[in-house]
Design an enzyme around this catalytic site. Structure first.
Site, short mmCIF file in Angstrom:
data_model
loop_
_atom_site.label_atom_id
_atom_site.label_comp_id
_atom_site.label_asym_id
_atom_site.label_seq_id
_atom_site.Cartn_x
_atom_site.Cartn_y
_atom_site.Cartn_z
N GLY A 194 0.84 -1.19 0.00
CA GLY A 194 0.00 0.00 0.00
C GLY A 194 0.87 1.24 0.00
O GLY A 194 1.97 1.24 -0.54
N CYS A 195 0.41 2.26 0.65
CA CYS A 195 1.14 3.53 0.70
C CYS A 195 2.48 3.34 1.40
O CYS A 195 2.54 2.78 2.49
CB CYS A 195 0.29 4.55 1.46
SG CYS A 195 1.13 6.12 1.72
N PHE A 196 3.53 3.82 0.77
CA PHE A 196 4.86 3.62 1.36
C PHE A 196 5.06 4.37 2.67
O PHE A 196 5.90 4.02 3.48
CB PHE A 196 6.00 3.89 0.39
CG PHE A 196 5.95 5.14 -0.44
CD1 PHE A 196 5.38 6.33 -0.03
CD2 PHE A 196 6.53 5.12 -1.71
CE1 PHE A 196 5.37 7.46 -0.82
CE2 PHE A 196 6.54 6.25 -2.52
CZ PHE A 196 5.95 7.42 -2.07
#
Length: 177
Positions: free
Chosen positions: A12-14
């Site tokens: 997902g979002c880093f």
């Protein structure tokens, strides 16, 4: 540095994955970036378009004498949902896919074992991509250490902070002292 290894992971979002791993003992550094696409020097805007094929990932430098690759994978799989294809919560698109990019045959074998065990435990298919590590492109400077610098923002409070809290609760023995 002798005794240093690299893990490249996308869940997902880093910002979420980076925020968790910066707190892990044995981790020497975490860098947010992009991997797995077909455009050189991608930007955040390019990757968010979903047209480059890149995933948001973190490159984790770690000391295997202090934390094992397996332990890093156990943390990784605990703080994101490896059963949802191309999404984590409201973040949707191939850039948010669950992915383990391995850097050696040993890492590949370890990841396969962890995924097999997790699939048996969850009794749901794991959709995590497992591939050889491609070229890593560092994300823009403002993405590095994002949670530490912007923890007050709503996205950080509602999405990133719960993942960090889960790590702190479930993996207290792996926390940096």
């Amino acid at each position: 540095m002798a005794g240093e290894e690299i893990a490249t992971l996308g869940g997902g979002c880093f910002w979420c994955i980076e925020a968790v791993f910066v707190e892990a003992a044995g981790v020497l550094g975490v860098e947010s970036g992009y991997a797995g696409g077909d455009v050189d020097h991608p930007t955040y805007r390019d990757v968010c378009s979903g047209r480059t094929g890149h995933a948001e990932v973190v490159r984790v430098r770690f000391d295997p004498s202090k934390v094992s690759y397996r332990e890093l994978l156990e943390v990784f799989f605990a703080v994101h949902d490896p059963t949802t294809l191309n999404r984590q919560g409201n973040d949707v698109g191939t850039q948010y896919r669950s992915v383990v990019y391995f850097h050696s045959d040993e890492q590949r074998a370890t990841a396969e074992a962890v995924i097999r065990e997790l699939a048996a435990e969850l009794r749901r298919p794991i959709v995590t991509e497992l591939s050889p590590a491609p070229r890593f492109w560092p994300a823009e400077d403002y993405h590095q250490g994002y949670f530490a610098a912007n923890g007050h923002e709503p996205y950080c409070q509602f999405v990133v902070a719960p993942k960090v809290a889960k790590f702190r609760d479930k993996f207290s023995e792996l926390r940096r002292r």
